[in-house]
Design an enzyme around this catalytic site. Structure first.
Site: not given
Ligand code: FPP
Length: 238
Positions: A18, A63, A66
């Site tokens: 996150d 998720s 998402n």
């Molecule tokens: C949460 O941060 C992260 C995600 C929803 C996506 C995770 C994806 C990656 C780390 C990159 C791609 C993955 C792979 C396996 C190559 P957020 O966007 O919810 O952050 P915030 O809460 O600060 O807005």
């Protein structure tokens, strides 16, 4: 290398990654730049798991909720996933890492599906290290799906309701064959499970850090391992 003995190290770490968005916004960058930096962290953390001999790593990469993000952000995340597999597929083979996916693979765009299926098939022979990506994943949906499969078996007369046990239920989850996580890490200061591994988290230890996922480094990883090594795991016993 940490001097934590192997019996005090988690065999399976699951991570709720996150803070990509906040990382980018605080730098005046678009959110997608945060995800790019987050993908670099994925690679680093995989290296730490190899280095510290953590056998199972499960990452909550996307998720079911998402899908509600903007089409631009969803497309960027899916492209990052494909790029990651193109760039790192060989490395996964080199280190004999088996790739698994939990979630609704069918819902992903075709290029991501193709790459994932290829990597999953070609790495199925590896046993020492397993990287599981949770993609279009939701814990409740996974449990419902397992219940449906068992109900179908009961309806077909192949099992009786009383034959259903915790073990047989677990074997109908998408994580069948993967041990439950010992340690669940969530970054960026939030302290909730967000529909991640609801069944499997029953006896997991939790570790939360304010560190944003793109900033997650080896020191943070070691901190999590140290903290885990001091936990008394009693599984409900006195
Ligand atoms: C949460 O941060 C992260 C995600 C929803 C996506 C995770 C994806 C990656 C780390 C990159 C791609 C993955 C792979 C396996 C190559 P957020 O966007 O919810 O952050 P915030 O809460 O600060 O807005």
């Amino acid at each position: 290398m940490t001097n934590i003995s192997s019996d005090k190290r988690p065999a399976h770490i699951a991570i709720i990654m996150d803070g990509n968005g906040r990382w980018a916004t605080s730098r005046g960058l678009p959110r997608t730049e945060g995800h790019k930096a987050g993908a670099d962290t994925v690679l680093r953390v995989l290296d730490y798991c190899l280095k510290y001999d953590i056998h199972y790593l499960t990452l909550y990469a996307f998720s079911t909720e998402n899908w509600k993000r903007s089409p631009t952000e969803v497309a960027a995340l899916m492209k990052l996933l494909s790029d990651f597999l193109d760039a790192q597929g060989a490395k996964l083979h080199q280190h004999k890492v088996r790739l698994c996916v939990i979630g609704d693979l069918e819902r992903l765009p075709a290029p991501a599906q193709t790459r994932l299926r290829k990597q999953i098939d070609e790495s199925a022979k590896y046993t020492d290290h397993v990287l599981t990506l949770a993609l279009s994943y939701g814990g409740r949906a996974e449990i419902v799906q397992a219940a449906q499969k068992l109900a179908a078996e009961v309806a077909a007369g192949t099992i009786r309701p009383q034959d259903i046990t915790e073990d047989s239920f677990a074997n109908h989850l998408q994580t069948a064959g993967i041990p439950d996580p010992d340690l669940i890490i969530r970054t960026a200061g939030e302290q909730r499970l967000s529909n991640f591994l609801l069944w499997q988290a029953s006896y997991a230890e939790f570790w939360f850090t304010p560190v944003l996922w793109p900033d997650f480094d080896e020191t943070t990883f070691q901190e999590a391992l140290e903290n885990f090594s001091q936990r008394q795991r009693r599984y409900g016993k006195a």
